[in-house]
Enzyme design. Structure first.
Site, PDB file in Angstrom:
ATOM      1  N   HIS A  39      -3.170   1.402   4.094  1.00 46.68           N
ATOM      2  CA  HIS A  39      -3.747   2.632   4.642  1.00 46.68           C
ATOM      3  C   HIS A  39      -4.815   2.384   5.711  1.00 46.68           C
ATOM      4  CE1 HIS A  39      -7.001   1.545   2.010  1.00 46.68           C
ATOM      5  NE2 HIS A  39      -7.730   2.479   2.578  1.00 46.68           N
ATOM      6  N   HIS A  97      -8.113   4.162   9.839  1.00 46.49           N
ATOM      7  CA  HIS A  97      -7.965   4.563   8.438  1.00 46.49           C
ATOM      8  C   HIS A  97      -7.047   5.776   8.392  1.00 46.49           C
ATOM      9  CE1 HIS A  97      -9.043   6.028   4.435  1.00 46.49           C
ATOM     10  NE2 HIS A  97      -9.564   4.836   4.208  1.00 46.49           N
TER      11      HIS A  97
END
Length: 161
Positions: free
Chosen positions: A69, A84
């Protein structure tokens, strides 16, 4: 023969382009206090239309989260970037993420770093904001973040140094 030719010195990176197409918002509008308070640095977020994340500039992959992620990039101008994808998506333990970025690998602006399943992330109840943070923003007093528009991946400039 060019065996001993000097390597061209790379020009320092002067801009970051959108990592995904979508609506660009200031990081202060992200619904997560760690990001919105700028605790990790200053940046922007994109409410994504797509699911492919690309490098905002040339650099070297400094970190790839095990869960896929998040990716870090070190830029030749000294900037340290954190990309992110989504909020609290670490708890998905990699489900819905396909990472192509490898730590230590050089990348060029526009190279694909990862893909994510936007529908799955939303179905699991997570926001899909794609956040681009300059973690050492204090080292760049002239840095300008650009938000409040719809961005096109690999084309729209979202930050200048």
């Amino acid at each position: 023969m060019g065996f001993f030719r000097k390597k061209e010195k790379e020009e320092p990176v002067k801009e970051l382009k959108a990592i995904v197409s979508g609506q660009v918002i200031p990081v202060t509008e992200v619904a997560d206090p760690v990001f919105s308070s700028k605790a990790l640095g200053d940046g922007i977020a994109i409410r994504p239309e797509g699911q492919v994340i690309t490098a905002p500039c040339s650099g070297e992959i400094s970190m790839v989260a095990e869960t896929g992620h998040a990716v870090g990039i070190t830029v030749n101008n000294g900037a340290e970037l954190l990309l992110h994808i989504g909020l609290d998506t670490v708890s998905l333990n990699g489900e819905g993420f396909k990472v192509t970025a490898k730590q230590g690998k050089k990348v060029k602006q526009g190279d694909v770093l990862l893909e994510f399943d936007k529908a799955l992330v939303e179905q699991k109840g997570f926001a899909t904001d794609c956040i681009l943070i300059v973690t050492n923003a204090e080292d760049f007093p002239d840095m300008k973040l650009i938000s409040g528009m719809d961005a096109v991946r690999n084309e729209t400039v979202v930050c200048t140094f």
